[in-house]
Design a protein around this motif. Structure first.
Motif, mmCIF file in Angstrom:
data_model
loop_
_atom_site.group_PDB
_atom_site.id
_atom_site.type_symbol
_atom_site.label_atom_id
_atom_site.label_comp_id
_atom_site.label_asym_id
_atom_site.label_seq_id
_atom_site.Cartn_x
_atom_site.Cartn_y
_atom_site.Cartn_z
ATOM 1 N N SER A 158 41.497 73.695 49.554
ATOM 2 C CA SER A 158 40.036 73.716 49.499
ATOM 3 C C SER A 158 39.483 72.733 50.510
ATOM 4 O O SER A 158 40.209 71.888 51.044
ATOM 5 C CB SER A 158 39.546 73.369 48.083
ATOM 6 O OG SER A 158 39.957 72.057 47.733
ATOM 7 N N GLY A 159 38.177 72.857 50.773
ATOM 8 C CA GLY A 159 37.533 71.969 51.725
ATOM 9 C C GLY A 159 37.775 72.385 53.162
ATOM 10 O O GLY A 159 38.370 73.433 53.450
ATOM 11 N N GLU A 160 37.296 71.555 54.090
ATOM 12 C CA GLU A 160 37.399 71.875 55.513
ATOM 13 C C GLU A 160 38.842 72.037 55.961
ATOM 14 O O GLU A 160 39.160 72.906 56.776
ATOM 15 C CB GLU A 160 36.732 70.771 56.342
ATOM 16 C CG GLU A 160 35.218 70.695 56.206
ATOM 17 C CD GLU A 160 34.636 69.600 57.078
ATOM 18 O OE1 GLU A 160 35.417 68.770 57.584
ATOM 19 O OE2 GLU A 160 33.419 69.568 57.245
ATOM 20 N N LEU A 161 39.730 71.207 55.459
ATOM 21 C CA LEU A 161 41.121 71.241 55.914
ATOM 22 C C LEU A 161 41.846 72.506 55.496
ATOM 23 O O LEU A 161 42.891 72.839 56.070
ATOM 24 C CB LEU A 161 41.866 70.008 55.406
ATOM 25 C CG LEU A 161 41.475 68.691 56.084
ATOM 26 C CD1 LEU A 161 42.028 67.496 55.334
ATOM 27 C CD2 LEU A 161 41.959 68.677 57.534
ATOM 28 N N ALA A 162 41.312 73.230 54.508
ATOM 29 C CA ALA A 162 41.923 74.511 54.138
ATOM 30 C C ALA A 162 41.845 75.499 55.296
ATOM 31 O O ALA A 162 42.658 76.433 55.381
ATOM 32 C CB ALA A 162 41.237 75.082 52.898
ATOM 33 N N GLY A 163 40.885 75.301 56.204
ATOM 34 C CA GLY A 163 40.770 76.173 57.367
ATOM 35 C C GLY A 163 41.923 76.062 58.338
ATOM 36 O O GLY A 163 42.102 76.923 59.215
ATOM 37 N N GLU A 164 42.735 75.005 58.199
ATOM 38 C CA GLU A 164 43.894 74.831 59.072
ATOM 39 C C GLU A 164 45.095 75.658 58.620
ATOM 40 O O GLU A 164 46.074 75.789 59.352
ATOM 41 C CB GLU A 164 44.298 73.354 59.117
ATOM 42 C CG GLU A 164 43.291 72.445 59.794
ATOM 43 C CD GLU A 164 43.210 72.725 61.289
ATOM 44 O OE1 GLU A 164 44.236 72.636 61.974
ATOM 45 O OE2 GLU A 164 42.105 73.061 61.755
ATOM 46 N N VAL A 220 45.308 64.125 47.368
ATOM 47 C CA VAL A 220 45.435 62.915 48.172
ATOM 48 C C VAL A 220 44.084 62.573 48.800
ATOM 49 O O VAL A 220 43.403 63.456 49.333
ATOM 50 C CB VAL A 220 46.480 63.096 49.288
ATOM 51 C CG1 VAL A 220 46.538 61.860 50.178
ATOM 52 C CG2 VAL A 220 47.844 63.371 48.693
ATOM 53 N N THR A 221 43.706 61.326 48.713
ATOM 54 C CA THR A 221 42.519 60.850 49.427
ATOM 55 C C THR A 221 42.868 59.547 50.124
ATOM 56 O O THR A 221 43.827 58.853 49.755
ATOM 57 C CB THR A 221 41.323 60.596 48.487
ATOM 58 O OG1 THR A 221 41.593 59.458 47.671
ATOM 59 C CG2 THR A 221 41.028 61.798 47.620
ATOM 60 N N ASP A 222 42.094 59.215 51.132
ATOM 61 C CA ASP A 222 42.236 57.899 51.743
ATOM 62 C C ASP A 222 41.930 56.820 50.700
ATOM 63 O O ASP A 222 41.136 57.032 49.779
ATOM 64 C CB ASP A 222 41.275 57.757 52.923
ATOM 65 C CG ASP A 222 41.715 58.567 54.130
ATOM 66 O OD1 ASP A 222 42.852 59.059 54.129
ATOM 67 O OD2 ASP A 222 40.911 58.717 55.068
ATOM 68 N N PHE A 223 42.568 55.685 50.858
ATOM 69 C CA PHE A 223 42.417 54.507 49.992
ATOM 70 C C PHE A 223 43.128 54.647 48.644
ATOM 71 O O PHE A 223 43.033 53.746 47.816
ATOM 72 C CB PHE A 223 40.945 54.145 49.753
ATOM 73 C CG PHE A 223 40.205 53.744 50.999
ATOM 74 C CD1 PHE A 223 40.389 52.476 51.542
ATOM 75 C CD2 PHE A 223 39.331 54.618 51.623
ATOM 76 C CE1 PHE A 223 39.702 52.099 52.700
ATOM 77 C CE2 PHE A 223 38.647 54.245 52.774
ATOM 78 C CZ PHE A 223 38.831 52.981 53.311
ATOM 79 N N PHE A 243 40.274 64.633 59.847
ATOM 80 C CA PHE A 243 40.532 64.206 58.475
ATOM 81 C C PHE A 243 39.326 63.487 57.863
ATOM 82 O O PHE A 243 39.486 62.713 56.925
ATOM 83 C CB PHE A 243 41.760 63.300 58.436
ATOM 84 C CG PHE A 243 43.059 64.048 58.318
ATOM 85 C CD1 PHE A 243 43.863 63.903 57.209
ATOM 86 C CD2 PHE A 243 43.470 64.919 59.312
ATOM 87 C CE1 PHE A 243 45.061 64.592 57.088
ATOM 88 C CE2 PHE A 243 44.660 65.609 59.215
ATOM 89 C CZ PHE A 243 45.462 65.452 58.094
ATOM 90 N N ASN A 244 38.118 63.769 58.380
ATOM 91 C CA ASN A 244 36.933 63.086 57.863
ATOM 92 C C ASN A 244 36.729 63.344 56.376
ATOM 93 O O ASN A 244 36.225 62.486 55.647
ATOM 94 C CB ASN A 244 35.692 63.542 58.635
ATOM 95 C CG ASN A 244 35.740 63.123 60.093
ATOM 96 O OD1 ASN A 244 36.571 62.296 60.472
ATOM 97 N ND2 ASN A 244 34.871 63.682 60.901
ATOM 98 N N GLU A 245 37.118 64.540 55.920
ATOM 99 C CA GLU A 245 36.915 64.878 54.514
ATOM 100 C C GLU A 245 37.737 63.970 53.609
ATOM 101 O O GLU A 245 37.267 63.532 52.548
ATOM 102 C CB GLU A 245 37.291 66.344 54.273
ATOM 103 C CG GLU A 245 37.024 66.813 52.849
ATOM 104 C CD GLU A 245 37.436 68.249 52.634
ATOM 105 O OE1 GLU A 245 37.261 68.741 51.514
ATOM 106 O OE2 GLU A 245 37.939 68.879 53.577
ATOM 107 N N LEU A 246 38.980 63.661 54.003
ATOM 108 C CA LEU A 246 39.807 62.757 53.212
ATOM 109 C C LEU A 246 39.185 61.373 53.133
ATOM 110 O O LEU A 246 39.233 60.708 52.093
ATOM 111 C CB LEU A 246 41.209 62.655 53.821
ATOM 112 C CG LEU A 246 42.327 63.423 53.112
ATOM 113 C CD1 LEU A 246 42.059 64.909 53.170
ATOM 114 C CD2 LEU A 246 43.676 63.082 53.734
ATOM 115 N N TYR A 247 38.580 60.945 54.239
ATOM 116 C CA TYR A 247 37.962 59.622 54.276
ATOM 117 C C TYR A 247 36.724 59.581 53.380
ATOM 118 O O TYR A 247 36.554 58.652 52.575
ATOM 119 C CB TYR A 247 37.589 59.266 55.704
ATOM 120 C CG TYR A 247 37.074 57.858 55.860
ATOM 121 C CD1 TYR A 247 37.932 56.762 55.740
ATOM 122 C CD2 TYR A 247 35.733 57.606 56.128
ATOM 123 C CE1 TYR A 247 37.473 55.469 55.874
ATOM 124 C CE2 TYR A 247 35.258 56.314 56.272
ATOM 125 C CZ TYR A 247 36.131 55.253 56.144
ATOM 126 O OH TYR A 247 35.660 53.959 56.269
#
Length: 608
Positions: free
Chosen positions: A251-257, A285-288, A520-524
């Protein structure tokens, strides 16, 4: 992490190696009539670690010898009858430190924390750390008073009793070397052929018994994995395994990859059918995540610790399969794309018509204005600190992060601490390291320290059994790209044109033609939403005295809130990330909270 150690007992050197890492092949010990050596990492090639270590010992053991440093990812201690040599390869992936007082070295090791004293911290180090955006440290200073870093490409000579004799920076073969042919006048296709050759060599050097390749569906990682697959298929006489390691987002933007990733894996498996895909679910998984461990445990503050959760997930999966090396596509963006700082060279030479023509082409190809291109590639490299101050005045608008660049003092760093411990001098030194007198060449030096998350790789090496390795940061690749003229690499609107041309016969059509990749802005953003309050609580509850001495904590907390709201940009967010990592590192600096050191075994120092 402690992989090797050199100490003195009764005036005689004692050399030690971590037993577990020797068994894993991460540390190699060799002896000959000339002396003894411990090498953390690999010299020459991953598969021939012993031969590489022995060659290093022999080459530097010849009387009067001053050979160039060989290719590899290594830190080494060589003990001879009449001297001791400490060295790191030019890419500086593996750390090496020494403790010195009054011109005499009393200990050497790969762990600064084991050599230093948490009660005697070096404030100047923290000023240098808080400038710039480097994933890895690149100056001699360490957090601990009296502990010094051996720099990338440096050889330190000691007497057998530990007296300092000299420090010399040595390089592998570079563009000025007579054995490297000139590149002037090369066409794109000729440049691509040269790049293909050096990339194949770089990948082959890094292939192990069980090689993992990180694959994201982008041009860079797919190229490395395809070359590894071709090499593995061609090696009928050498057993080997190739694992394709990828993170999957549903899901999210990275799912487009995902579509690009599937296409990349299909093509790699077509080249090498025995290749094993290892797809790791990363939706949670998320940053931090686990920031206390990722930022608090390393030997030094780790500015990119916020991104460690994703890489740690992939590392753990590759370790379960027994991989002994993990290659990435890190470093391709600065190394094999056209170098926009060639515009600065044209400005220095007064070639203003050519500068205007090329700047317009850059602007058209990157969908930016001409003024923006000239500002970023000509004005800022010439006057980096002044340009950042002007930008801050224009863009701050009552915020903490607005207009904050790489070098100027962030508002949460107290001005008194900055003045007392040399922040201005540190920012000047950092800006010169990044841009230098010839920014188009300094780019390659700085990019080596920005591009890869190696502090995480080194910290996890003992539990994973492997190190990250980056073919795009291989000395041969860098030397070639330094020499290529802009005309051979730049095609408006076609990033990494020379790499795409080099891999045209292997890359799938969609990946060969794609120009934009989801960041990876979405993870951040998700990480800040999830952990922002915890990070603010960390700052407000910090008890280490240096935290309050260095930082205006409430201003830092305000910066975290602004980052949560999307105020600022990647440069200003990285300044926040590095400060948060430093706060956590200081909180965990109490030696009583440290894990026990590695079990070390003595290395017999050979005699005549």
């Amino acid at each position: 992490m402690e992989a090797l150690r050199l100490e003195w007992a009764g005036g005689a050197p004692k050399l030690w190696a971590a037993e577990a890492m020797v068994r894993q092949g991460l540390v190699t010990t060799v002896s000959s009539r000339a002396g003894s050596a411990v090498v953390a990492g690999w010299v020459g090639s991953v598969r021939d670690r012993v031969a590489g270590a022995r060659g290093l010992l022999d080459d530097f053991g010849r009387p009067g010898a001053a050979p160039p440093l060989p290719t590899g990812d290594y830190a080494a201690v060589l003990v001879y009858r009449d001297r001791i040599l400490l060295m790191r390869d030019e890419q500086a992936r593996i750390p090496l430190f020494f403790r010195e007082s009054g011109g005499r070295v009393s200990a050497v090791g790969t762990s600064a924390r084991r050599l230093g004293d948490a009660a005697e911290l070096e404030p100047r180090y923290f000023c240098r750390y808080l400038t710039g955006n480097m994933a890895q440290p690149h100056s001699e200073l360490t957090p601990f008073t009296g502990v010094h870093r051996i720099l990338g490409g440096e050889v330190v000579e000691l007497s057998t009793t530990g007296q300092m004799r000299g420090r010399t920076l040595r390089r592998v073969r570079q563009a000025h070397d007579p054995l490297v042919p000139a590149a002037d006048g090369l066409s794109l296709s000729e440049a691509a052929k040269s790049l293909r050759l050096v990339l194949v060599n770089a990948v082959e050097r890094r292939m192990g018994r069980a090689t993992a390749c990180h694959v994201s569906g982008g041009t860079d990682s797919t190229s490395i994995a395809l070359l590894a697959a071709r090499l593995l298929t061609a090696e009928h006489d050498r057993a080997g395994e190739l694992v394709l390691l990828a993170g999957r987002f549903s899901s999210g933007e990275l799912a487009g990859e995902q579509a690009y990733l599937d296409e990349a894996i299909d093509e790699i498996r077509r080249q090498a059918p025995a290749t094993r895909p290892l797809i790791v679910d990363a939706d949670d998984v998320t940053d931090f995540d686990d920031f206390e461990d990722h930022a608090g445990d390393p030997d030094e503050p780790h500015a990119h610790a916020f991104r460690a959760p994703f890489w740690s997930r992939l590392h753990a999966a590759a370790a379960e399969l027994g991989c002994d090396t993990l290659m990435t596509g890190c470093g391709a963006d600065p190394m094999v794309d056209a170098n926009p700082l060639h515009l600065h060279r044209l400005a220095r030479r007064g070639q203003l018509r050519q500068l205007t023509r090329q700047a317009r082409a850059w602007a058209a190809g990157s969908e930016r204005g001409l003024r923006e291109v000239v500002s970023a590639q000509v004005v800022q490299p010439a006057f980096p600190l002044a340009a950042e101050r002007i930008t801050a005045l224009v863009r701050r608008r009552g915020t903490v992060l607005g207009g904050l660049g790489d070098f100027t003092r962030p508002r949460w760093l107290r001005s008194g601490f900055a003045r007392a411990h040399g922040y201005r001098e540190a920012s000047i030194a950092e800006s010169r390291f990044v841009f230098g007198r010839r920014p188009e060449q300094s780019l390659y030096e700085a990019a080596n320290y920005i591009a890869a998350p190696d502090p995480l790789s080194w910290r996890r090496a003992r539990q994973d059994g492997f190190l990250l390795s980056h073919p795009f940061l291989d000395p041969e690749v860098i030397a070639l790209m330094r020499r290529l003229p802009a005309a051979a690499t730049f095609r408006p609107g076609r990033p990494k044109a020379v790499l795409r041309e080099a891999m045209a016969d292997l890359l799938p059509p969609r990946i060969h033609g794609r120009a934009v990749k989801v960041p990876f802005n979405e993870l951040y953003a998700r990480g800040l939403r999830t952990h922002g309050d915890e990070l603010i609580d960390l700052c407000r509850s910090a008890t280490h005295p240096l935290t309050a001495e260095m930082f205006d904590v409430e201003t830092l907390c305000r910066a975290v809130r602004e980052a949560q709201l999307g105020i600022g940009d990647a440069y200003s967010w990285d300044r926040v990330n590095s400060s948060l990592a430093l706060v956590m590192w200081l909180e965990r600096s109490d030696p009583r909270s440290r894990a026990p050191g590695a079990v070390m075994s003595a290395v017999v120092i050979a005699g005549p």
